[in-house]
Design a protein around this motif. Structure first.
Motif, PDB file in Angstrom:
ATOM      1  N   GLU A 136      -7.776  -6.373  87.657  1.00  0.00           N
ATOM      2  CA  GLU A 136      -6.930  -5.434  86.916  1.00  0.00           C
ATOM      3  C   GLU A 136      -7.227  -5.498  85.421  1.00  0.00           C
ATOM      4  O   GLU A 136      -7.234  -4.462  84.739  1.00  0.00           O
ATOM      5  CB  GLU A 136      -5.453  -5.744  87.183  1.00  0.00           C
ATOM      6  N   VAL A 137      -7.470  -6.681  84.886  1.00  0.00           N
ATOM      7  CA  VAL A 137      -7.832  -6.804  83.473  1.00  0.00           C
ATOM      8  C   VAL A 137      -9.132  -6.058  83.197  1.00  0.00           C
ATOM      9  O   VAL A 137      -9.253  -5.321  82.202  1.00  0.00           O
ATOM     10  CB  VAL A 137      -7.967  -8.288  83.067  1.00  0.00           C
ATOM     11  N   ALA A 179      -6.766  -5.433  73.586  1.00  0.00           N
ATOM     12  CA  ALA A 179      -8.198  -5.152  73.766  1.00  0.00           C
ATOM     13  C   ALA A 179      -8.709  -4.348  72.581  1.00  0.00           C
ATOM     14  O   ALA A 179      -8.093  -3.353  72.190  1.00  0.00           O
ATOM     15  CB  ALA A 179      -8.428  -4.381  75.069  1.00  0.00           C
ATOM     16  N   VAL A 220      -1.008  -5.305  82.422  1.00  0.00           N
ATOM     17  CA  VAL A 220      -1.136  -5.711  83.822  1.00  0.00           C
ATOM     18  C   VAL A 220       0.284  -5.834  84.373  1.00  0.00           C
ATOM     19  O   VAL A 220       1.012  -6.782  84.054  1.00  0.00           O
ATOM     20  CB  VAL A 220      -1.890  -7.053  83.936  1.00  0.00           C
ATOM     21  N   CYS A 279      -5.687 -10.460  89.291  1.00  0.00           N
ATOM     22  CA  CYS A 279      -5.477 -10.398  87.845  1.00  0.00           C
ATOM     23  C   CYS A 279      -6.785 -10.071  87.135  1.00  0.00           C
ATOM     24  O   CYS A 279      -6.829  -9.236  86.223  1.00  0.00           O
ATOM     25  CB  CYS A 279      -4.929 -11.722  87.326  1.00  0.00           C
ATOM     26  N   ALA A 291       2.343  -9.205  87.145  1.00  0.00           N
ATOM     27  CA  ALA A 291       1.382 -10.304  87.269  1.00  0.00           C
ATOM     28  C   ALA A 291       1.892 -11.389  88.207  1.00  0.00           C
ATOM     29  O   ALA A 291       1.097 -12.142  88.779  1.00  0.00           O
ATOM     30  CB  ALA A 291       1.089 -10.899  85.888  1.00  0.00           C
ATOM     31  N   SER A 322      -9.275  -2.785  80.768  1.00  0.00           N
ATOM     32  CA  SER A 322     -10.080  -2.922  79.552  1.00  0.00           C
ATOM     33  C   SER A 322     -11.131  -1.831  79.472  1.00  0.00           C
ATOM     34  O   SER A 322     -11.370  -1.245  78.407  1.00  0.00           O
ATOM     35  CB  SER A 322     -10.749  -4.301  79.510  1.00  0.00           C
ATOM     36  N   VAL A 343      -2.450  -7.103  77.474  1.00  0.00           N
ATOM     37  CA  VAL A 343      -3.689  -7.795  77.097  1.00  0.00           C
ATOM     38  C   VAL A 343      -4.335  -7.002  75.964  1.00  0.00           C
ATOM     39  O   VAL A 343      -4.902  -5.929  76.188  1.00  0.00           O
ATOM     40  CB  VAL A 343      -4.650  -7.923  78.292  1.00  0.00           C
ATOM     41  N   SER A 402       4.939  -3.498  78.633  1.00  0.00           N
ATOM     42  CA  SER A 402       4.692  -4.938  78.651  1.00  0.00           C
ATOM     43  C   SER A 402       5.955  -5.706  78.276  1.00  0.00           C
ATOM     44  O   SER A 402       6.803  -5.223  77.530  1.00  0.00           O
ATOM     45  CB  SER A 402       3.562  -5.295  77.690  1.00  0.00           C
ATOM     46  N   MET A 433      -2.997 -16.065  82.545  1.00  0.00           N
ATOM     47  CA  MET A 433      -1.932 -15.187  83.050  1.00  0.00           C
ATOM     48  C   MET A 433      -1.121 -15.885  84.132  1.00  0.00           C
ATOM     49  O   MET A 433       0.119 -15.823  84.138  1.00  0.00           O
ATOM     50  CB  MET A 433      -2.548 -13.886  83.576  1.00  0.00           C
ATOM     51  N   LEU A 469      -8.833 -15.428  81.024  1.00  0.00           N
ATOM     52  CA  LEU A 469      -7.572 -14.695  81.029  1.00  0.00           C
ATOM     53  C   LEU A 469      -6.789 -14.790  82.342  1.00  0.00           C
ATOM     54  O   LEU A 469      -5.564 -14.999  82.321  1.00  0.00           O
ATOM     55  CB  LEU A 469      -7.806 -13.234  80.654  1.00  0.00           C
ATOM     56  N   PRO A 470      -7.404 -14.618  83.510  1.00  0.00           N
ATOM     57  CA  PRO A 470      -6.622 -14.721  84.748  1.00  0.00           C
ATOM     58  C   PRO A 470      -5.932 -16.073  84.912  1.00  0.00           C
ATOM     59  O   PRO A 470      -4.787 -16.140  85.388  1.00  0.00           O
ATOM     60  CB  PRO A 470      -7.660 -14.486  85.843  1.00  0.00           C
TER      61      PRO A 470
END
Length: 433
Positions: A326-327, A301, A312, A323, A315, A331, A299, A347, A265, A261-262
């Motif tokens: 924070e995710v 979840a 987030v 990143c 970003a 989460s 994101v 978002s 992103m 994911l990072p």
């Protein structure tokens, strides 16, 4: 002694109503100041409501699942002193009588006596179809039960020996109704491999409340308002996965473990920098597109109570490790039900991923009123031709959806191809334009 009414407070800017999720107190209980009395939900965030005074609960303003307007009475307390209900002022309304209670308390009305009627000629005839049959002994060996081909197939599919089913048709013919009665009576079935031994006719009623109701409302709005286009592209993740493994192996103490994911992103930040109209909110009522400079990535979840989308924020101002941290934080907060309304809203573009269960292709539902969502599918090792031979590569599909009212197919393709290029050449993610 006086009465004090607690009203549903403004639990968030622009929120006009909230759903009552749970009562923390019972009628007749004593509560202390600042003790939590109820929890309500708005925009997928659960907010706890404390009592501003000490007193005894004498009335509650709803049941879990009810939607209450901001400013409406929530509870009424008996308190020492004057309270906030002035003499002569009408207090909060008493709870309405439930239909079941009214029905129980209402004395039954005497039924008028019926005059004797002449019995119908059919009255003495016993009704057999639909009734539970008496236990039946198997028919004699070699005796073939009478039944239509459709009845025979249905019995065979269910593993039923028709010799055990009483027939009520002409000459003892077995009908569909006879099979229904046999099933309803819990009749035994033959020992046929893979056969259904007994039909389950139960129906469970599951109220759509809380987070599930919010998800349903969000999906309904997306379906009714957005005209989506989905674009799927294959991405070779081999180089990125090698880099990710090396970074995780050499990461400093205290840094989080990197997932995909990072990287995604950071690739999205670069891509929307070149196409800012994809990092946007579409107000279709005012017919205005709000293009945001800040990239606030939702994101999706999965939590024990349902799907949540923590955000987030900014970003574009976070590096790879920030990143990831924070995710992980968001989460965890979402799964524990501790994410705030601010952390679940705002978002401008969203990522959705089912991880290892991501399938080959998905059709992500856009997080209304955004205009784009990027979906991550599962990664698998597949053979790919490199010009001279087949080699094993780590392949993953990106399934991305766009609001076709404001995003053309060409722009959607350019956006996904840019992300693909960055993921397949991960060093480019770290190079400033």
């Amino acid at each position: 002694m006086g009465e004090h009414v607690i009203k549903l407070p403004d639990v968030g800017e622009g929120v006009a109503e909230a759903e009552l999720v749970e009562w923390m107190i019972e009628t007749g209980a004593n509560v202390r100041e600042d003790e939590i009395i109820a929890s309500v939900m708005t925009d997928k965030a659960t907010v706890e409501i404390p009592s501003p005074v000490e007193g005894k609960i004498i009335w509650r303003g709803g049941e879990p699942g009810d939607v209450l307007a901001v400013g409406s009475p929530l509870v009424r307390l008996e308190v020492d002193g004057a309270g906030n209900v002035k003499p002569g002022e009408t207090p909060a309304p008493e709870p309405k009588e439930k239909p079941e209670e009214a029905k129980a308390e209402k004395a039954p009305e005497p039924k008028p006596e019926k005059t004797a009627e002449k019995p119908s000629p059919k009255a003495d005839k016993p009704k057999t179809n639909g009734a539970a049959p008496a236990p039946a002994m198997p028919r004699a060996e070699g005796e073939k039960p009478l039944a239509s081909p459709a009845v025979r197939k249905r019995a065979a599919d269910a593993g039923v020996d028709l010799r055990r089913v009483p027939g009520t048709g002409p000459a003892g013919r077995i009908t569909h109704e006879d099979l229904d009665a046999f099933f309803d009576s819990g009749g035994e079935t033959a020992s046929v491999p893979g056969a259904v031994l007994r039909r389950n006719t139960s129906v469970a009623e599951v109220p759509v409340r809380g987070l599930r109701r919010k998800i349903a409302e969000k999906m309904q709005a997306a379906h009714e308002r957005i005209v989506p286009i989905t674009y799927v592209e294959e991405v070779d993740m081999t180089a990125l996965e090698d880099l990710r493994a090396e970074l995780n192996k050499t990461r400093k103490e205290g840094r989080p473990k990197l997932t995909l994911l990072p990287f995604l992103m950071r690739a999205m930040v670069k891509a929307v920098g070149e196409q800012p109209h994809l990092n946007a909110i579409y107000d279709d009522e005012a017919e205005v597109i709000h293009q945001h400079g800040g990239v606030h990535i939702g994101v999706a979840a999965q939590t024990p109570t349902g799907l949540m989308v923590p955000v987030v924020k900014h970003a574009e101002a976070r590096d790879l490790w920030d990143c990831a941290a924070e995710v992980a934080r968001l989460s965890e907060a979402a799964k524990e039900g501790k994410a705030s309304r601010e952390e679940l809203s705002g978002s401008t573009i969203t990522i959705t991923s089912l991880g290892a269960m991501g399938g080959i292709v998905t059709t992500p539902v856009i997080n209304h009123p955004e205009v784009a969502i990027v979906g991550v599918n599962k990664m698998q090792v597949l053979p790919r031709w490199n010009g001279s031979e087949f080699t094993p590569r780590k392949i993953m599909n990106l399934s991305s959806s766009f609001d076709h009212r404001v995003i053309d197919g060409w722009d959607a393709a350019v956006f996904v191809q840019r992300i693909k290029s960055l993921l397949e050449n991960p060093a480019m993610i770290f190079i400033e334009s």
